[in-house]
Design a protein around this motif. Structure first.
Motif, short mmCIF file in Angstrom:
data_model
loop_
_atom_site.label_atom_id
_atom_site.label_comp_id
_atom_site.label_asym_id
_atom_site.label_seq_id
_atom_site.Cartn_x
_atom_site.Cartn_y
_atom_site.Cartn_z
N GLY A 2 0.83 -1.20 0.00
CA GLY A 2 0.00 0.00 0.00
C GLY A 2 0.86 1.25 0.00
O GLY A 2 2.06 1.22 -0.23
N HIS A 3 0.21 2.39 0.22
CA HIS A 3 0.88 3.68 0.34
C HIS A 3 1.66 4.07 -0.92
O HIS A 3 2.69 4.74 -0.84
CB HIS A 3 1.80 3.69 1.57
N GLY A 4 1.19 3.61 -2.06
CA GLY A 4 1.82 3.97 -3.32
C GLY A 4 2.86 3.00 -3.81
O GLY A 4 3.41 3.18 -4.91
N ARG A 5 3.16 1.95 -3.07
CA ARG A 5 4.22 1.01 -3.47
C ARG A 5 3.86 0.25 -4.73
O ARG A 5 4.74 -0.06 -5.55
CB ARG A 5 4.52 0.03 -2.35
N VAL A 6 2.58 -0.08 -4.91
CA VAL A 6 2.18 -0.80 -6.13
C VAL A 6 2.40 0.09 -7.35
O VAL A 6 2.85 -0.37 -8.40
CB VAL A 6 0.71 -1.24 -6.04
N PHE A 7 2.09 1.37 -7.21
CA PHE A 7 2.28 2.30 -8.32
C PHE A 7 3.76 2.41 -8.67
O PHE A 7 4.13 2.39 -9.85
CB PHE A 7 1.73 3.68 -7.97
N TRP A 8 4.62 2.53 -7.66
CA TRP A 8 6.05 2.64 -7.94
C TRP A 8 6.59 1.35 -8.54
O TRP A 8 7.50 1.38 -9.38
CB TRP A 8 6.81 3.00 -6.67
N LEU A 9 6.02 0.21 -8.17
CA LEU A 9 6.41 -1.05 -8.78
C LEU A 9 5.99 -1.08 -10.25
O LEU A 9 6.72 -1.60 -11.11
CB LEU A 9 5.77 -2.22 -8.02
N TYR A 10 4.83 -0.52 -10.54
CA TYR A 10 4.40 -0.39 -11.94
C TYR A 10 5.39 0.44 -12.74
O TYR A 10 5.80 0.05 -13.84
CB TYR A 10 3.00 0.25 -11.99
N VAL A 11 5.78 1.59 -12.19
CA VAL A 11 6.73 2.46 -12.91
C VAL A 11 8.05 1.73 -13.13
O VAL A 11 8.64 1.79 -14.22
CB VAL A 11 6.95 3.77 -12.13
N LEU A 12 8.52 1.01 -12.12
CA LEU A 12 9.79 0.31 -12.22
C LEU A 12 9.74 -0.79 -13.29
O LEU A 12 10.63 -0.87 -14.15
CB LEU A 12 10.15 -0.29 -10.86
N THR A 13 8.71 -1.62 -13.26
CA THR A 13 8.64 -2.72 -14.22
C THR A 13 8.45 -2.18 -15.64
O THR A 13 9.03 -2.72 -16.59
CB THR A 13 7.50 -3.68 -13.88
N TYR A 14 7.67 -1.13 -15.79
CA TYR A 14 7.46 -0.59 -17.12
C TYR A 14 8.74 0.00 -17.69
O TYR A 14 9.08 -0.23 -18.85
CB TYR A 14 6.36 0.47 -17.13
N THR A 15 9.46 0.77 -16.89
CA THR A 15 10.67 1.41 -17.39
C THR A 15 11.75 0.40 -17.74
O THR A 15 12.51 0.62 -18.69
CB THR A 15 11.22 2.43 -16.37
N VAL A 16 11.83 -0.70 -17.01
CA VAL A 16 12.81 -1.73 -17.36
C VAL A 16 12.51 -2.28 -18.75
O VAL A 16 13.41 -2.44 -19.59
CB VAL A 16 12.80 -2.87 -16.31
N GLY A 17 11.24 -2.57 -19.02
CA GLY A 17 10.88 -3.06 -20.33
C GLY A 17 11.04 -2.00 -21.41
O GLY A 17 11.55 -2.28 -22.51
N ARG A 18 10.62 -0.80 -21.11
CA ARG A 18 10.70 0.27 -22.11
C ARG A 18 12.15 0.57 -22.47
O ARG A 18 12.44 0.95 -23.62
CB ARG A 18 10.01 1.53 -21.57
N LEU A 19 13.06 0.39 -21.53
CA LEU A 19 14.47 0.68 -21.78
C LEU A 19 15.01 -0.16 -22.92
O LEU A 19 15.57 0.37 -23.89
CB LEU A 19 15.28 0.44 -20.50
N TRP A 20 14.85 -1.47 -22.85
CA TRP A 20 15.43 -2.33 -23.89
C TRP A 20 14.61 -2.28 -25.18
O TRP A 20 15.16 -2.39 -26.28
CB TRP A 20 15.62 -3.75 -23.40
N ILE A 21 13.30 -2.09 -25.05
CA ILE A 21 12.48 -2.01 -26.26
C ILE A 21 12.77 -0.71 -27.01
O ILE A 21 12.85 -0.69 -28.24
CB ILE A 21 10.98 -2.10 -25.88
N GLU A 22 12.95 0.38 -26.28
CA GLU A 22 13.24 1.67 -26.90
C GLU A 22 14.55 1.62 -27.68
O GLU A 22 14.68 2.26 -28.74
CB GLU A 22 13.31 2.76 -25.83
N MET A 23 15.51 0.87 -27.20
CA MET A 23 16.81 0.80 -27.86
C MET A 23 16.75 0.00 -29.16
O MET A 23 17.68 0.05 -29.96
CB MET A 23 17.84 0.21 -26.91
N LEU A 24 15.65 -0.72 -29.38
CA LEU A 24 15.46 -1.44 -30.64
C LEU A 24 14.85 -0.56 -31.72
O LEU A 24 14.97 -0.85 -32.91
CB LEU A 24 14.56 -2.66 -30.42
N ARG A 25 14.17 0.50 -31.32
CA ARG A 25 13.40 1.29 -32.27
C ARG A 25 14.30 2.16 -33.14
O ARG A 25 15.39 2.58 -32.73
CB ARG A 25 12.39 2.17 -31.52
#
Length: 303
Positions: A222-245
Motif C-alpha cells: 500500500g501507500h503507493g508502493r504498487v504504483f512505484w512497482l508499476y513504474v519500475l517494471t514498465y521502465t525496465v521493459g521500455r528501456l530495452w524495447i526503446e533501444m530497438l526502435r
C-alpha cells in the motif's frame, strides 16, 4: 548460439509464422465519420483499465463508482499530457523543415507519450481524488496494473498505423511494413522485416500487470508502493524495447530521449518503492479521507 540459428529455420518452416503482416487498413468509415484503429485501441485500453481498477478499488474497500468520477479528470488530462510529451520529444514532424505545426493537434493520427500521459494524468487523478475525498496513494495503487493493460492494448494502434517498429531482423516473427507506405524507413530493401516492438511491449506490459497483481495480493502492499512497482517494471521493459526502435527521436548524449527518461524515472521509482516500504510496510485500512465534496455540501451545519 549455433543451435539457435539451426532451430530458427525449423520454426519458420511450420511451427511459427515466418513474419507478422501489418494491417492494410487503419481507418474505416461509418458514413462520413472515420473510425480510426489508433483511437479505438486507446478507447479499448481505457475501458479495460477502468474495469480492472473498479475491481481492485472494491477489494480495497472503496466504492467502484468513485473510479469513474476520478477518471473523468484523469483521462482527458492524460491524453493532453501524452500528446504534449510526444510533440516535445519528436518535434521534427511538427516544427522541422517539412513539419506542419497544426498536426500537433491531430491526436487521431497517432502519437501519445506515456511519460506525459502519466504525469499530467496523475494531476487529473489527484484532482479527482481530492474531490472524492479518497487517499490518492490508494487510488494510484489500485489503478497501476490497469495502466499496464491499457498501454498494452493501446500498442495495437501502432501496429495498425505501421509505426514505432524496431530495426531489421531475420527472426520468424519479423514485422512486415508496406514498402510503399510513409513509415517504411529509407535505405532498406523492400523485403526487410523489422522488430515488432509493439508486440514486445504488449507482452511485457501484460506480464508485468499479472506479476504486480500477484505481488500485491501476496504482500498486501500500500501507500503507493504498487504504483512505484508499476513504474519500475514498465521502465525496465521500455528501456530495452526503446533501444530497438529506429523511428526519429530526440537524441541526448547519443541515446534516445526516452532511453534516458526510462533510466531516470526507473531509478526514481526504485528508490521510492524502497523508502515507502520502510516507512509503511503494510496497506491502508481505508481508502477514504473524508466524504466526497458533493456530499459534504449536503451535510447540515451542527451549529
Amino acid at each position: 548460439m549455433n543451435a539457435v540459428h539451426q532451430l530458427l529455420p525449423l520454426l519458420g518452416g511450420g511451427l511459427l509464422p515466418t513474419e507478422i503482416p501489418s494491417p492494410s487498413q487503419s481507418v474505416w468509415y461509418l458514413g462520413p465519420f472515420p473510425l480510426r484503429a489508433y483511437a479505438l485501441a486507446i478507447m479499448a485500453g481505457i475501458v479495460a483499465a477502468l474495469w480492472l481498477t473498479r475491481r481492485r478499488w472494491a477489494e480495497r474497500g472503496g466504492d467502484p463508482d468513485t473510479v469513474l468520477e476520478i477518471a473523468f479528470w484523469a483521462v482527458p488530462f492524460g491524453i493532453v499530457g501524452g500528446r504534449i510529451y510526444h510533440v516535445v520529444s519528436s518535434p521534427a514532424a511538427y516544427f522541422g523543415p517539412d513539419g506542419d505545426p497544426m498536426k500537433a493537434f491531430a491526436i487521431w493520427e497517432g502519437g501519445l507519450g506515456i511519460w506525459g500521459a502519466i504525469a499530467l494524468g496523475g494531476v487529473g487523478a489527484w484532482i479527482g481524488a481530492r474531490r472524492q475525498g479518497v487517499r490518492f496513494a490508494v487510488f494510484a495503487d489500485a489503478v497501476a496494473p490497469g495502466l499496464l493493460v491499457a498501454q498494452a492494448i493501446g500498442r495495437l494502434g501502432n501496429w495498425f498505423n505501421q509505426e514505432l517498429f524496431g530495426g531489421p531482423t531475420d527472426l520468424p516473427w519479423g514485422l512486415r511494413i508496406d514498402p510503399a507506405g510513409p513509415s517504411f524507413p529509407d535505405g532498406y530493401p523492400p523485403e526487410t522485416l523489422f522488430h515488432p516492438t509493439f508486440l514486445y511491449e504488449m507482452l511485457w506490459n501484460l506480464a508485468a500487470a499479472a506479476l504486480i497483481i500477484w505481488l500485491d495480493r501476496r504482500y498486501r502492499m500500500g501507500h503507493g508502493r504498487v504504483f512505484w512497482l508499476y513504474v519500475l517494471t514498465y521502465t525496465v521493459g521500455r528501456l530495452w524495447i526503446e533501444m530497438l526502435r529506429i523511428d526519429p527521436a530526440e537524441q541526448v548524449l547519443g541515446l534516445r530521449l526516452n532511453v534516458w527518461t526510462s533510466i531516470v524515472v526507473g531509478l526514481g521509482a526504485l528508490v521510492a518503492f524502497v523508502l515507502v516500504g520502510r516507512r509503511h510496510p503494510g496497506r491502508e485500512t481505508t481508502p477514504q479521507l473524508r466524504a466526497p465534496a458533493d456530499q459534504e455540501a449536503d451535510v447540515p451545519d451542527p451549529h
